[in-house]
Write an enzyme that holds these catalytic residues in place. Structure first.
Site, PDB file in Angstrom:
ATOM      1  NE  ARG A 150      20.923  20.931  68.229  1.00 21.57           N
ATOM      2  CZ  ARG A 150      20.627  20.281  69.347  1.00 21.57           C
ATOM      3  NH1 ARG A 150      21.118  20.694  70.500  1.00 21.57           N
ATOM      4  NH2 ARG A 150      19.853  19.222  69.303  1.00 21.57           N
ATOM      5  CE  LYS A 180      15.730   1.667  76.038  1.00 23.62           C
ATOM      6  NZ  LYS A 180      15.682   2.625  77.159  1.00 23.62           N
ATOM      7  N   GLY A 206      17.684  11.279  66.968  1.00 28.45           N
ATOM      8  CA  GLY A 206      18.725  10.269  67.152  1.00 28.45           C
ATOM      9  C   GLY A 206      20.040  10.784  66.627  1.00 28.45           C
ATOM     10  N   GLY A 255      15.176  14.854  70.443  1.00 27.25           N
ATOM     11  CA  GLY A 255      13.956  14.507  71.173  1.00 27.25           C
ATOM     12  C   GLY A 255      12.739  15.265  70.666  1.00 27.25           C
TER      13      GLY A 255
HETATM   14  C1  3PG Z   1      19.166  18.341  72.734  1.00 27.31           C
HETATM   15  O1  3PG Z   1      20.335  18.406  72.350  1.00 27.31           O
HETATM   16  O2  3PG Z   1      18.520  17.292  72.750  1.00 27.31           O
HETATM   17  C2  3PG Z   1      18.505  19.619  73.147  1.00 27.31           C
HETATM   18  O3  3PG Z   1      19.441  20.652  73.198  1.00 27.31           O
HETATM   19  C3  3PG Z   1      17.804  19.456  74.453  1.00 27.31           C
HETATM   20  O4  3PG Z   1      18.722  19.088  75.441  1.00 27.31           O
HETATM   21  P1  3PG Z   1      18.279  18.119  76.606  1.00 27.31           P
HETATM   22  O5  3PG Z   1      18.010  16.778  75.995  1.00 27.31           O
HETATM   23  O6  3PG Z   1      19.455  18.112  77.566  1.00 27.31           O
HETATM   24  O7  3PG Z   1      17.043  18.710  77.239  1.00 27.31           O
END
Ligand code: 3PG
Ligand code: MG
Length: 422
Positions: free
Chosen positions: A52, A214, A368, A391
């Site tokens: 990242r 899941k 994932g 996500g």
């Molecule tokens: C992640 O790693 O999924 C993103 O940086 C977002 O973080 P979070 O899921 O804690 O909001």
């Protein structure tokens, strides 16, 4: 839900389309770039994967070329609105410094007098990394006051944090109300362009591989993909719920979401009605417990021993899936084929890494832990695009709107001053 991903296209209408950093005049300006440098750390705060950080270098390089004063803002982990020293951005500042071969000042906080003061002393080409945004409760609350303070630091706001675009947080959404010039960075552009190519205008056959534990977390993505793909491959523990539609016994310890068996049945029916080729595991690795030292064996899915659990796809399934992907021209992959964090249960996922890496198609992987498996296997350079989003990538797959993208799409329509109110 969005019906079309047209807004991601560079050909979209000017109102819909995002503005990108390369289209703005940032020369000599103070710019705040929201980045997602939420990287994994070990217990000694060493960075275990800096993907990242590397991914935002093109945007930083561009801003440096334009002699901008660069303020970087990110969260780290989930400190719940309090200062948690283990979640400081310090290790990231150190790594950035090394990658850029340039001084990176770590600010003591992300807002406040001291930070403002430091910003006022910046020269063109200076880089400052703000301390963890989530040390303030206002960040996750999408709080206007906090957003206004952040916005007050800069003349231009750039969002290059695709991985947090699914969060309506202050530095992602509310901030766009208070900065007059907003746009997206090169990482965001890349993420959206690859995704758009696959989803909106794929070379066919288009195959999606969906895995993970899941099924409940993947149903919306599967349903959205069914409008687009030619082949759907299901692996991981989530496949158990689909297998349960056909076979009553998949091992009493196997993860099955009983309440979704009917949903799984209707998805399989829909796939058949639409002529989508639908692939489930035919054999599996079973274990007598979820433990690295467990006893394991290979079984067909009809013959999972009672009291055992399915922990990975089997070798026949790996071959079947590889065969199914042979002629694919576009592949999207989300989620591992088994519990690959345990070596004995990892072979199916690594076989899939090989299959996807060897494919001549456009391959896009995200969400994932799939990227972790690819990096571990050393195959990242043989994948067309690995998303930095977990996500956020899944939410795009679902066809859901990302608040961070929406904010960038609409921000230039709103009249703004640094003093604007909500
Ligand atoms: C992640 O790693 O999924 C993103 O940086 C977002 O973080 P979070 O899921 O804690 O909001
Ligand atoms: Mg997350």
């Amino acid at each position: 839900m969005v019906d079309s991903f047209g807004f991601l296209s560079l050909l979209a209408s000017p109102e819909e389309r995002l503005k990108f950093i390369s289209e703005m005049n940032i020369t000599g300006k103070t710019i705040l770039i929201r980045v997602d440098l939420n990287v994994p750390l070990d217990e000694d705060q060493n960075i275990t994967d800096d993907t990242r950080i590397r991914a935002i270098l093109p945007t930083i390089d561009y801003a440096l070329d334009e002699n901008a004063k660069i303020i970087l803002a990110s969260h780290m982990d989930r400190p719940q609105g309090k200062v948690v020293p283990e979640f400081s951005m310090a290790p990231v500042a150190k790594r950035l410094k090394r990658l850029l071969q340039k001084e990176v000042l770590l600010a003591p906080d992300c807002v406040g007098e001291e930070v403002k003061n430091l910003v006022s002393k910046m020269n063109g080409g200076d880089i400052m990394l703000l301390e963890n945004l989530r040390f303030h409760p206002g960040e996750e609350q999408n709080d206007d006051e906090f957003a206004r303070e952040l916005a007050g630091l800069a003349e231009v706001y750039i969002n290059d944090a695709f991985a947090v675009a699914h969060r309506a947080h202050a530095s992602v959404v509310a901030i766009t109300k208070f900065v007059s010039i907003c746009g997206a960075g090169f990482l965001m552009k890349n993420e959206l362009n690859y995704f758009y190519r696959a989803m909106e205008d794929p070379a066919r056959p288009f195959a999606a591989i969906i895995g993970g534990a899941k099924v409940s977390s993947k149903i919306p993505a599967i349903e959205n993909l069914m409008d687009r793909v030619d082949k759907l491959i299901i692996g991981g523990a989530m496949a158990n719920t689909f297998l349960k539609v056909i076979y009553p016994d998949v091992g009493t310890q196997s993860l099955v979401e009983e309440d979704l068996v009917e949903k799984a049945r209707s998805i399989m029916r829909k796939a058949r009605d639409r002529g989508i080729k639908f692939y489930l595991p035919v054999d599996c690795v079973v274990a007598n417990k979820f433990d690295p030292k467990a006893e394991t064996k290979i079984a067909t899915v009809q013959e999972v021993p009672e009291d055992w659990m399915i922990v990975d796809i089997g070798p026949a399934t790996s071959s079947l899936f590889a065969e199914a992907l042979q002629d694919a021209k576009t592949i999207i992959w989300n989620g591992p084929m088994g519990a690959f964090e345990i070596d004995a249960f990892s072979r199916g996922t690594y076989q899939m890494v090989n299959t996807v890496a060897n494919s001549y198609s456009l391959t896009i992987v995200g969400g994932g832990d799939t990227d972790v498996a690819i990096n571990k296997a050393g195959e990242s350079s043989r994948i067309t695009y690995i998303s930095t989003g977990g996500g956020a990538f899944l939410q795009l797959l679902e066809g859901a709107e990302l608040p961070g993208i929406k904010a960038l799409q609409t921000c230039h329509e709103r009249p703004k001053t640094a003093k604007a109110s909500s």
